[in-house]
Write a protein that holds these residues in place. Structure first.
Motif, short mmCIF file in Angstrom:
data_model
loop_
_atom_site.label_atom_id
_atom_site.label_comp_id
_atom_site.label_asym_id
_atom_site.label_seq_id
_atom_site.Cartn_x
_atom_site.Cartn_y
_atom_site.Cartn_z
N PRO A 135 -4.19 6.23 15.23
CA PRO A 135 -3.88 6.49 13.81
C PRO A 135 -3.34 7.90 13.62
O PRO A 135 -3.73 8.82 14.35
N GLY A 136 -2.46 8.05 12.65
CA GLY A 136 -1.91 9.36 12.37
C GLY A 136 -1.33 9.44 10.97
O GLY A 136 -1.42 8.49 10.19
N GLY A 160 3.16 12.23 4.61
CA GLY A 160 1.94 11.72 4.00
C GLY A 160 1.65 10.27 4.30
O GLY A 160 0.54 9.79 4.04
N ASP A 161 2.62 9.54 4.84
CA ASP A 161 2.38 8.13 5.18
C ASP A 161 1.35 8.02 6.30
O ASP A 161 1.42 8.75 7.29
N ARG A 162 0.40 7.10 6.14
CA ARG A 162 -0.53 6.78 7.23
C ARG A 162 0.20 5.85 8.18
O ARG A 162 0.84 4.90 7.75
N LEU A 202 0.82 -1.21 0.00
CA LEU A 202 0.00 0.00 0.00
C LEU A 202 0.85 1.26 0.00
O LEU A 202 0.51 2.25 -0.64
N LYS A 203 1.98 1.24 0.70
CA LYS A 203 2.88 2.40 0.68
C LYS A 203 3.36 2.65 -0.74
O LYS A 203 3.35 3.79 -1.21
N GLN A 204 3.80 1.60 -1.43
CA GLN A 204 4.29 1.78 -2.80
C GLN A 204 3.20 2.30 -3.73
O GLN A 204 3.47 3.07 -4.63
N ARG A 205 1.97 1.90 -3.48
CA ARG A 205 0.86 2.31 -4.34
C ARG A 205 0.32 3.70 -3.98
O ARG A 205 0.02 4.50 -4.85
N LEU A 206 0.18 3.98 -2.68
CA LEU A 206 -0.50 5.20 -2.24
C LEU A 206 0.41 6.36 -1.90
O LEU A 206 -0.01 7.51 -2.01
N ASN A 207 1.63 6.11 -1.46
CA ASN A 207 2.55 7.19 -1.11
C ASN A 207 3.99 6.73 -1.29
O ASN A 207 4.76 6.64 -0.33
N PRO A 208 4.36 6.42 -2.55
CA PRO A 208 5.71 5.92 -2.78
C PRO A 208 6.75 6.96 -2.36
O PRO A 208 6.51 8.16 -2.46
N GLY A 209 7.86 6.48 -1.90
CA GLY A 209 8.94 7.38 -1.50
C GLY A 209 10.09 6.57 -0.96
O GLY A 209 9.97 5.37 -0.72
N ARG A 241 4.39 2.43 13.12
CA ARG A 241 4.42 1.52 11.97
C ARG A 241 3.44 2.03 10.94
O ARG A 241 2.55 2.81 11.26
N HIS A 242 3.61 1.60 9.70
CA HIS A 242 2.67 2.02 8.67
C HIS A 242 1.27 1.55 9.03
O HIS A 242 1.11 0.49 9.63
N GLY A 243 0.27 2.34 8.68
CA GLY A 243 -1.08 2.06 9.15
C GLY A 243 -2.17 2.08 8.11
O GLY A 243 -3.30 2.40 8.43
#
Length: 162
Positions: A44-45, A30-32, A13-20, A76-78
């Protein structure tokens, strides 16, 4: 855990929604994320920035700074959460993923917790065959071990005081 666990899903999901590049200890603005300020508490944040103080998050409209030495253990990523982490939270929609290796952990209370996270929409992706209906129909909740019953029984009732 496993091939469809939250860590693997969050990586995808990170690669798809907020790659970096993950320039702040694996995180980018911008990472959830899920911030765990204390055991058993998941908040959550969103990552806003990072500096010498630590990782700057926004959790429910409140700015939070997680010191650098605590980032690895407390953030951690959420995008994807376990049912345990999602307990007490609700979203407009939820997708519950039940890979085949999740069958052994299913129970009626777990299913209730996971399936009630979406307010208006629920999608269930599962490969657990008959384990899902079996868990809902036949696997009782584990006996809870708390002191609540004893504490309530020790409180005098208004009639007993007369």
């Amino acid at each position: 855990g496993g091939a469809a666990g939250t860590r693997v899903l969050n990586e995808a999901l990170k690669q798809r929604l907020n790659p970096g590049p993950g320039r702040f200890g694996g995180f980018d603005p911008g990472d959830r994320v899920i911030h765990v300020p204390a055991p058993g508490r998941a908040v959550p944040g969103v990552v806003r920035s990072a500096d010498a103080e630590g990782l700057h998050l926004e959790c429910g409209g409140v700015p939070v700074v997680v010191p650098q030495e605590r980032v690895e253990s407390a953030v951690r990523h959420g995008w994807a959460l376990s049912a345990h982490q999602a307990a007490g939270m609700r979203w407009p929609a939820a997708v519950v993923v039940l890979p085949g290796d999740a069958a052994a952990g299913l129970s009626r209370p777990w299913v209730y917790t996971a399936f009630s996270r979406g307010e208006r929409h629920l999608s269930v992706v599962h490969g657990v065959d008959q384990a899902l209906p079996h868990a809902v129909a036949q696997i009782a909740a584990q006996e809870r071990t708390t002191r609540l019953r004893a504490l309530l029984e020790a409180v005098p009732t208004p009639d007993a005081a007369s």
